[in-house]
Design an enzyme around this catalytic site. Structure first.
Site, mmCIF file in Angstrom:
data_model
loop_
_atom_site.group_PDB
_atom_site.id
_atom_site.type_symbol
_atom_site.label_atom_id
_atom_site.label_comp_id
_atom_site.label_asym_id
_atom_site.label_seq_id
_atom_site.Cartn_x
_atom_site.Cartn_y
_atom_site.Cartn_z
ATOM 1 N N TYR A 1 -3.946 -38.565 14.371
ATOM 2 C CA TYR A 1 -3.492 -38.760 15.745
ATOM 3 C C TYR A 1 -3.838 -37.565 16.626
ATOM 4 O O TYR A 1 -4.086 -37.719 17.811
ATOM 5 C CB TYR A 1 -1.969 -38.976 15.770
ATOM 6 C CG TYR A 1 -1.540 -40.401 15.536
ATOM 7 C CD1 TYR A 1 -1.884 -41.063 14.366
ATOM 8 C CD2 TYR A 1 -0.803 -41.089 16.489
ATOM 9 C CE1 TYR A 1 -1.490 -42.378 14.150
ATOM 10 C CE2 TYR A 1 -0.401 -42.398 16.275
ATOM 11 C CZ TYR A 1 -0.747 -43.033 15.113
ATOM 12 O OH TYR A 1 -0.353 -44.334 14.910
ATOM 13 N N ASP B 1 -3.096 -47.943 -0.392
ATOM 14 C CA ASP B 1 -3.423 -49.373 -0.515
ATOM 15 C C ASP B 1 -2.483 -50.057 -1.508
ATOM 16 O O ASP B 1 -1.971 -51.152 -1.259
ATOM 17 C CB ASP B 1 -4.900 -49.581 -0.892
ATOM 18 C CG ASP B 1 -5.361 -48.720 -2.058
ATOM 19 O OD1 ASP B 1 -4.600 -47.815 -2.489
ATOM 20 O OD2 ASP B 1 -6.485 -48.936 -2.553
ATOM 21 N N ASP C 1 5.515 -50.544 9.945
ATOM 22 C CA ASP C 1 5.505 -51.898 10.524
ATOM 23 C C ASP C 1 5.576 -52.948 9.419
ATOM 24 O O ASP C 1 6.266 -53.958 9.538
ATOM 25 C CB ASP C 1 4.219 -52.136 11.344
ATOM 26 C CG ASP C 1 4.400 -51.791 12.814
ATOM 27 O OD1 ASP C 1 5.267 -50.949 13.126
ATOM 28 O OD2 ASP C 1 3.679 -52.360 13.651
HETATM 29 C C1 IPM Z 1 4.724 -46.231 16.720
HETATM 30 C C2 IPM Z 1 3.707 -46.805 17.670
HETATM 31 C C3 IPM Z 1 2.915 -45.649 18.266
HETATM 32 C C4 IPM Z 1 2.231 -44.916 17.141
HETATM 33 C C5 IPM Z 1 1.890 -46.087 19.348
HETATM 34 C C6 IPM Z 1 2.538 -46.878 20.454
HETATM 35 C C7 IPM Z 1 1.133 -44.906 19.888
HETATM 36 O O1 IPM Z 1 2.899 -47.708 17.014
HETATM 37 O O2 IPM Z 1 5.576 -45.431 17.158
HETATM 38 O O3 IPM Z 1 4.699 -46.593 15.549
HETATM 39 O O4 IPM Z 1 1.154 -45.316 16.700
HETATM 40 O O5 IPM Z 1 2.788 -43.921 16.671
HETATM 41 MG MG MG Z 2 3.473 -48.139 15.052
#
Ligand code: IPM
Ligand code: MG
Length: 371
Positions: free
Chosen positions: A146, A229, A257
């Protein structure tokens, strides 16, 4: 009356404002019941910031954050509007990542819990849910791909381009997030699964070495290493094997997620992004892990529980108000047990389920606290 706790409320875009309203409704009730003193100040962020002050993180908003004890954050980003401004100015980078970096919020905690009452909302069959899913994803938040430099897109001529992102971690960065993970495991079921890609990435090899080293200080925690993975697959096959999952930034983004889907909905997943503790307070940004959901924004359809649970995490981690935090958790559990469901967690086959809107859900949680 206790010390005044200053909260910057940055609702942002999409469903942000409507779920933030419900979280504040709940906070106000908790404030009264537990004799807290909360100073909640709203400020614009994301596209709302761009519209109001020409910047995703307006100067006034950043100033407010610096003067606050914690930030309650909604969500930012409206992909439809992205083409209208340069990528560096878009809310995800210019507001969210900027805040994480500005306040050195390196530790992101994402608790994923599947309650019995929501078993039907989990995409896995009952036999894979075991006695319930309860995972804490500990995600490193200020390093890795990032933020690594260089990060750019180059023109190679002949209409060809090359995009570069850089994955970088130093040993101190890995050590401090590993300590957060081990300490969390110690307060839970004492198992830590460290996620990496040590079979391919230099970063993965270093990650594994440093985590193993830090683990020696926590002999009571069972440490296991897993390739990312395989980790993604194991979450689907046997999620009950996990207690704490320790991840670098991008792996944690993806796996949290995936894990959230197991808990029925992204609308149920709160998060805390913490820096180092100074004095008695730990500064943090508290936000639902789901996005702005522009398709349902402004329709009273969004699930406010992730925002409400994020507020509870703020009371716990930044303010040490454990009783008030527990009261909010219990109130959320009660409304779920009572059958209240926003669309994302509703099932027509559940005879107890009552479909409600964003506001009714927030009001019910608030009532469950005061009642
Ligand atoms: C999260 C989101 C963010 C990330 C995005 C919106 C930049 O997906 O907080 O998980 O990737 O960290
Ligand atoms: Mg995210």
């Amino acid at each position: 009356m206790s010390k005044t706790l200053r909260i910057a409320a940055l609702a942002g875009d999409g469903i942000g404002p409507e779920v933030m309203r419900e979280a504040i409704k709940v906070l106000r009730v908790a404030e009264k019941k537990f004799a807290l003193s909360l100073q909640i100040t709203a400020a614009a962020v994301g596209w709302a910031g761009i519209d109001e002050a020409g910047k995703a993180l307006p100067d006034a908003t950043l100033e407010l954050c610096k003067k606050s004890d914690a930030i309650l954050f909604g969500s930012v980003g409206l992909p439809d509007r992205d083409p209208t401004i340069p990528k560096e100015e878009r809310p995800e980078r210019a507001a969210l990542l900027r805040l994480r970096k500005e306040f050195s919020l390196f530790a992101n905690l994402r608790p994923v819990r599947l309650s019995r009452a929501l078993a039907h909302a989990c995409p896995l069959q009952a036999d894979r849910q075991g006695d319930g899913i309860d995972i804490l994803v500990v995600r490193e938040l200020t390093g890795g791909m990032y933020f690594g430099q260089p990060k750019k897109t180059e023109d190679l001529g002949d209409g060809k381009r090359r995009a570069i992102d850089t994955m970088v971690y130093t040993t101190p960065e890995i050590e401090r997030i590993a300590h957060v993970g081990f300490r969390a495991a110690r307060s839970r079921r004492k198992r830590l699964t460290s996620i990496d890609k040590a079979n391919v990435l230099e970063n993965g090899i270093l990650w594994r070495e440093v985590v193993t080293q830090v683990g020696k200080e926590y002999p009571d925690v069972a440490l296991e290493h897993m390739f990312v993975d395989n980790g993604a697959m194991q979450l689907m096959l046997r999620p009950t094997q996990f207690d704490v999952m320790l991840c670098e930034n991008m792996f944690g983004d993806i796996l949290s997620d995936e894990a959230a889907a197991l808990a029925g909905s992204l609308g149920m997943l709160p998060s805390a992004s913490l820096g180092t503790t100074s004095g008695e307070l730990t500064f943090g940004v508290y936000e639902p892990a789901g996005g702005t959901a522009p398709d349902i924004a402004g329709k009273n359809l969004a699930n406010p529980l992730a925002q409400i649970l994020s507020a509870a995490m703020m009371l716990e981690f930044s303010f040490g108000e454990q009783k008030a935090a527990t009261a909010i958790h219990d109130a959320v559990a009660r409304v779920i047990d009572d059958g209240l469901r926003t669309g994302d967690i509703y099932s027509a086959t559940d005879p107890k389920a009552k479909k409600v809107g964003t506001q009714e859900m927030g009001t019910a949680v608030a009532a469950a606290i005061s009642g």
